[in-house]
Design a protein around this motif. Sequence first.
Motif, PDB file in Angstrom:
ATOM      1  N   SER A 246     -28.452   3.875   0.608  1.00 21.47           N
ATOM      2  CA  SER A 246     -27.924   5.030   1.343  1.00 21.47           C
ATOM      3  C   SER A 246     -28.033   6.272   0.464  1.00 21.47           C
ATOM      4  CB  SER A 246     -26.466   4.801   1.759  1.00 21.47           C
ATOM      5  OG  SER A 246     -25.639   4.719   0.621  1.00 21.47           O
ATOM      6  N   SER A 247     -28.153   7.397   1.134  1.00 21.14           N
ATOM      7  CA  SER A 247     -28.165   8.688   0.432  1.00 21.14           C
ATOM      8  C   SER A 247     -27.629   9.751   1.383  1.00 21.14           C
ATOM      9  CB  SER A 247     -29.576   9.047  -0.051  1.00 21.14           C
ATOM     10  OG  SER A 247     -30.443   9.222   1.050  1.00 21.14           O
ATOM     11  N   TYR A 248     -27.249  10.876   0.795  1.00 24.29           N
ATOM     12  CA  TYR A 248     -26.735  11.976   1.610  1.00 24.29           C
ATOM     13  C   TYR A 248     -27.318  13.287   1.092  1.00 24.29           C
ATOM     14  CZ  TYR A 248     -23.610  14.877   4.341  1.00 24.29           C
ATOM     15  OH  TYR A 248     -23.126  15.782   5.241  1.00 24.29           O
ATOM     16  N   ASP A 249     -27.769  14.106   2.027  1.00 21.94           N
ATOM     17  CA  ASP A 249     -28.291  15.434   1.684  1.00 21.94           C
ATOM     18  C   ASP A 249     -27.153  16.434   1.784  1.00 21.94           C
ATOM     19  OD1 ASP A 249     -30.830  14.365   1.408  1.00 21.94           O
ATOM     20  OD2 ASP A 249     -31.443  14.864   3.448  1.00 21.94           O
ATOM     21  N   VAL A 250     -26.643  16.846   0.612  1.00 19.48           N
ATOM     22  CA  VAL A 250     -25.554  17.823   0.576  1.00 19.48           C
ATOM     23  C   VAL A 250     -26.171  19.209   0.733  1.00 19.48           C
ATOM     24  CG1 VAL A 250     -23.664  18.775  -0.799  1.00 19.48           C
ATOM     25  CG2 VAL A 250     -24.225  16.326  -0.966  1.00 19.48           C
ATOM     26  N   PRO A 251     -25.727  19.984   1.733  1.00 19.17           N
ATOM     27  CA  PRO A 251     -26.308  21.312   1.933  1.00 19.17           C
ATOM     28  C   PRO A 251     -25.983  22.237   0.758  1.00 19.17           C
ATOM     29  CG  PRO A 251     -24.486  20.947   3.468  1.00 19.17           C
ATOM     30  CD  PRO A 251     -24.690  19.680   2.722  1.00 19.17           C
ATOM     31  N   THR A 252     -26.910  23.111   0.421  1.00 19.93           N
ATOM     32  CA  THR A 252     -26.723  24.009  -0.728  1.00 19.93           C
ATOM     33  C   THR A 252     -25.608  25.033  -0.491  1.00 19.93           C
ATOM     34  OG1 THR A 252     -28.522  25.431   0.101  1.00 19.93           O
ATOM     35  CG2 THR A 252     -29.082  23.779  -1.575  1.00 19.93           C
ATOM     36  N   ASN A 253     -25.171  25.205   0.749  1.00 26.00           N
ATOM     37  CA  ASN A 253     -24.080  26.144   1.038  1.00 26.00           C
ATOM     38  C   ASN A 253     -22.708  25.449   1.097  1.00 26.00           C
ATOM     39  OD1 ASN A 253     -24.363  24.763   3.414  1.00 26.00           O
ATOM     40  ND2 ASN A 253     -24.452  26.586   4.729  1.00 26.00           N
ATOM     41  N   ALA A 254     -22.624  24.206   0.576  1.00 30.20           N
ATOM     42  CA  ALA A 254     -21.360  23.447   0.600  1.00 30.20           C
ATOM     43  C   ALA A 254     -20.303  24.127  -0.258  1.00 30.20           C
ATOM     44  CB  ALA A 254     -21.602  22.030   0.095  1.00 30.20           C
ATOM     45  N   GLU A 255     -19.062  24.027   0.207  1.00 30.41           N
ATOM     46  CA  GLU A 255     -17.931  24.554  -0.557  1.00 30.41           C
ATOM     47  C   GLU A 255     -17.363  23.446  -1.443  1.00 30.41           C
ATOM     48  OE1 GLU A 255     -14.977  26.298   1.956  1.00 30.41           O
ATOM     49  OE2 GLU A 255     -16.433  27.584   2.982  1.00 30.41           O
ATOM     50  N   VAL A 256     -16.726  23.839  -2.508  1.00 30.80           N
ATOM     51  CA  VAL A 256     -16.109  22.893  -3.433  1.00 30.80           C
ATOM     52  C   VAL A 256     -15.005  22.127  -2.691  1.00 30.80           C
ATOM     53  CG1 VAL A 256     -14.730  22.684  -5.543  1.00 30.80           C
ATOM     54  CG2 VAL A 256     -16.636  24.320  -5.436  1.00 30.80           C
ATOM     55  N   GLY A 257     -14.924  20.834  -2.934  1.00 28.38           N
ATOM     56  CA  GLY A 257     -13.877  20.030  -2.309  1.00 28.38           C
ATOM     57  C   GLY A 257     -14.287  18.575  -2.203  1.00 28.38           C
ATOM     58  N   ASP A 258     -13.347  17.772  -1.763  1.00 25.01           N
ATOM     59  CA  ASP A 258     -13.607  16.352  -1.520  1.00 25.01           C
ATOM     60  C   ASP A 258     -13.781  16.146  -0.024  1.00 25.01           C
ATOM     61  OD1 ASP A 258     -13.341  15.617  -4.218  1.00 25.01           O
ATOM     62  OD2 ASP A 258     -11.155  15.561  -4.027  1.00 25.01           O
ATOM     63  N   TYR A 259     -14.815  15.444   0.333  1.00 26.24           N
ATOM     64  CA  TYR A 259     -15.164  15.227   1.737  1.00 26.24           C
ATOM     65  C   TYR A 259     -15.174  13.727   2.043  1.00 26.24           C
ATOM     66  CZ  TYR A 259     -16.752  20.084   1.588  1.00 26.24           C
ATOM     67  OH  TYR A 259     -16.808  21.447   1.451  1.00 26.24           O
ATOM     68  N   THR A 260     -14.743  13.380   3.231  1.00 21.81           N
ATOM     69  CA  THR A 260     -14.784  11.987   3.664  1.00 21.81           C
ATOM     70  C   THR A 260     -15.390  11.898   5.066  1.00 21.81           C
ATOM     71  OG1 THR A 260     -12.551  12.097   4.589  1.00 21.81           O
ATOM     72  CG2 THR A 260     -12.755  11.309   2.311  1.00 21.81           C
ATOM     73  N   GLY A 261     -15.891  10.736   5.377  1.00 19.68           N
ATOM     74  CA  GLY A 261     -16.459  10.478   6.693  1.00 19.68           C
ATOM     75  C   GLY A 261     -16.418   8.985   6.962  1.00 19.68           C
ATOM     76  N   THR A 262     -16.838   8.596   8.142  1.00 23.00           N
ATOM     77  CA  THR A 262     -16.791   7.186   8.541  1.00 23.00           C
ATOM     78  C   THR A 262     -18.149   6.751   9.072  1.00 23.00           C
ATOM     79  OG1 THR A 262     -14.465   7.397   9.141  1.00 23.00           O
ATOM     80  CG2 THR A 262     -15.647   5.496  10.020  1.00 23.00           C
ATOM     81  N   ILE A 263     -18.626   5.618   8.537  1.00 23.65           N
ATOM     82  CA  ILE A 263     -19.830   4.978   9.067  1.00 23.65           C
ATOM     83  C   ILE A 263     -19.356   3.846   9.979  1.00 23.65           C
ATOM     84  CG2 ILE A 263     -21.929   3.695   8.518  1.00 23.65           C
ATOM     85  CD1 ILE A 263     -21.767   5.019   5.686  1.00 23.65           C
ATOM     86  N   ASN A 264     -19.793   3.879  11.213  1.00 22.26           N
ATOM     87  CA  ASN A 264     -19.446   2.840  12.190  1.00 22.26           C
ATOM     88  C   ASN A 264     -20.649   1.923  12.378  1.00 22.26           C
ATOM     89  OD1 ASN A 264     -16.804   3.963  13.085  1.00 22.26           O
ATOM     90  ND2 ASN A 264     -18.105   5.682  13.666  1.00 22.26           N
ATOM     91  N   TRP A 265     -20.405   0.622  12.318  1.00 23.01           N
ATOM     92  CA  TRP A 265     -21.459  -0.377  12.466  1.00 23.01           C
ATOM     93  C   TRP A 265     -21.287  -1.094  13.798  1.00 23.01           C
ATOM     94  CZ3 TRP A 265     -24.959  -0.513   8.509  1.00 23.01           C
ATOM     95  CH2 TRP A 265     -24.572   0.055   7.293  1.00 23.01           C
TER      96      TRP A 265
END
Length: 191
Positions: free
Chosen positions: A164-183
């Motif tokens: 797995s990988s994630y493309d973090v956008p260059t305009n991202a703000e500082v912080g902790d981010y969470t998300g959910t992968i549903n299978w």
Amino acid sequence: MKKLVLASLLSVSVLGATSAAFASNTADTTTATSNQISKTPAVTDASVSVTAGDLTLSNVTGKDAFTSVSATDLLSAKAAGKTAVTVAGQDLSATVTDQTLSHAGWHLNANFSGFAKADGSNSLAGALTINNKTVGTTDVAVDSATGDAVDAATNGVITDTYKSSYDVPTNAEVGDYTGTINWNLVAGPAK
């Protein structure tokens, strides 16, 4: 003359004994054969039931911790004209047990809620990739097995690992981010 009478009597005795032996064998054979013939056929009804098992998903990786990206990485990528920095996730894994005996195989879908801060603000507009497939908010088949592969697997159990990988956008703000992968595990080939 005594010899002639004695020889005649002996001949008749031997011939009579032989005829009696043959008659005895013939009578026994006829009796045995007639006792084995049945006018009504006999049948035994037999049956067996084969019941299907389940198609289950288990041992799915509980967390995918992506490497962190620094402000320097984002600023450098932006200066180079890039819109995102790709960060690696950990290897994900899942076990599929197919005991349905359908011989149709299965496919494993994933969808992703997207990343946002804990308060729900500032979502990231990046892209999640699993097993070289871009995964968004709608299901995408990230793995599959044919009926032949399931039949060849011991007890129908297949465990796979996914990058797995994630493309973090260059305009991202500082912080902790969470998300959910549903299978979602689906019987049959992907459409």
